[in-house]
Scaffold this motif. Sequence first.
Motif, PDB file in Angstrom:
ATOM      1  N   UNK A  55     -12.917  20.300  37.073  1.00  0.00           N
ATOM      2  CA  UNK A  55     -12.573  21.675  37.436  1.00  0.00           C
ATOM      3  C   UNK A  55     -11.848  21.734  38.776  1.00  0.00           C
ATOM      4  N   UNK A  56     -12.302  20.949  39.731  1.00  0.00           N
ATOM      5  CA  UNK A  56     -11.658  20.933  41.039  1.00  0.00           C
ATOM      6  C   UNK A  56     -10.228  20.402  40.947  1.00  0.00           C
ATOM      7  N   UNK A  57     -10.044  19.346  40.178  1.00  0.00           N
ATOM      8  CA  UNK A  57      -8.707  18.779  40.030  1.00  0.00           C
ATOM      9  C   UNK A  57      -7.756  19.750  39.338  1.00  0.00           C
ATOM     10  N   UNK A  58      -8.289  20.551  38.420  1.00  0.00           N
ATOM     11  CA  UNK A  58      -7.453  21.514  37.693  1.00  0.00           C
ATOM     12  C   UNK A  58      -7.134  22.752  38.523  1.00  0.00           C
ATOM     13  N   UNK A  59      -7.846  22.936  39.614  1.00  0.00           N
ATOM     14  CA  UNK A  59      -7.663  24.157  40.413  1.00  0.00           C
ATOM     15  C   UNK A  59      -6.308  24.212  41.110  1.00  0.00           C
ATOM     16  N   UNK A  60      -5.675  23.059  41.285  1.00  0.00           N
ATOM     17  CA  UNK A  60      -4.409  23.025  41.986  1.00  0.00           C
ATOM     18  C   UNK A  60      -4.540  23.039  43.496  1.00  0.00           C
ATOM     19  N   UNK A  61      -5.760  23.127  43.991  1.00  0.00           N
ATOM     20  CA  UNK A  61      -6.019  23.140  45.436  1.00  0.00           C
ATOM     21  C   UNK A  61      -6.224  21.708  45.935  1.00  0.00           C
ATOM     22  N   UNK A  62      -5.760  21.394  47.145  1.00  0.00           N
ATOM     23  CA  UNK A  62      -6.071  20.076  47.721  1.00  0.00           C
ATOM     24  C   UNK A  62      -7.515  20.066  48.215  1.00  0.00           C
ATOM     25  N   UNK A  63      -8.450  20.107  47.290  1.00  0.00           N
ATOM     26  CA  UNK A  63      -9.849  20.362  47.622  1.00  0.00           C
ATOM     27  C   UNK A  63     -10.476  19.255  48.459  1.00  0.00           C
ATOM     28  N   UNK A  64      -9.950  18.055  48.364  1.00  0.00           N
ATOM     29  CA  UNK A  64     -10.517  16.957  49.154  1.00  0.00           C
ATOM     30  C   UNK A  64     -10.181  17.059  50.645  1.00  0.00           C
TER      31      UNK A  64
END
Length: 388
Positions: free
Chosen positions: A365-374
């Motif tokens: 889900x995080x990878x699909x969000x399009x946000x550089x979440x890391x």
Amino acid sequence: MPSAPVILSDVPGSFPWGVFHERHPKLVRQVLDALPYGPAEREAVGRLLAESTTGVLEPPEEGTPDHARWLEWGQGLWGRPWGEVPFLWAESYFYHRLLDATGYFRPGAWQGIDPFAPFKNAELAGVAVDDELSALDGLRALPEAGRWEALLSSALWGNRADLGFRITAATDEARSPALLADDGALLGSTLDRSRGGLLCLVADNAGRELLPDLVLLDHLLTSGLAGRVVLYVKPRPYYVSDATTADVLATVERLRTAPGPEAALIGRRLWRAMNDGTLAVRTHPFFCAPLPFHDLPADLRTEFAGATLTILKGDLNYRRLVGDRRWPPTTPFAETTGHFPSPVTALRTLKSDVIVGLGTAQVTALDRSGEPWRTSGRHAVVQARATT
């Protein structure tokens, strides 16, 4: 333990590449604007910036601290492009060299002058800290559980105040931060089982992060959850805003002289705790080494082994704890931290690529969000391993 590729900074557009090619140039300009360095220092800083972005690794000059150690740590690396050596190693070496370029190590007018002090001092004196000190007056009205939750949350999210991170971070405060892993209950039960024992906290940043760290330590001591606390800081300036002993003293004094009664009371208690040894401030050269905690020297390993719990604050300590590698994010936290000699908890907001201990669906889900979440600083983890 399974391994993973070491993170490098040789891919244009990647986060590590951006640190050297975007963050460091901005940092250098800020450092040179903040203090009236002379031509020699300014030229040396410029040479370092050029070397670290387009040149190859040059060994440290004779006379700098840990000269022999750096030569050993850099065996096989000297003469290689900066981007082709481990990111953690190269970033650490950049800050070592930056101190040397500004005259920090050398006899003369700039010896011992913290190049990041203007940033840290301005933050500690700022209005935001005034507001945070005033907010401490509300602690007494909270029940014990609520007070602990508030203090733990403040220590965790205080890591967003990292000055180095804010040099290039986007200023989007509208989006809510998210806690990706929460072992707060395990941390609490570990503290309760070891009530009255020795707790170690390895600090990260000064200013608005160190402030809630110290308030948390005061609570651990006054509640009896810890009988004695050791606070570890850097032996010299490092990574822009990293805390030194001078920063601890300045922060305690900020508390002691605060107009709010609760902040001033906490400051006085911390002062007394330092006097009587229940709060000890320590440092070690290893905290400015380009190595993971897997390579702890024997004396420091023995110190941590005597603790009932060690809390590691911030992104850099997390990278050093689990290893600055491209781990699959689902790699168990306990698997990457089994080498650490005491039960350990990481309080960290994410500002670099490395992450472990997440669920498969969560990562998808995080990878699909399009946000550089890391790397955005809008996500955090409280991750704990309760046994040695």
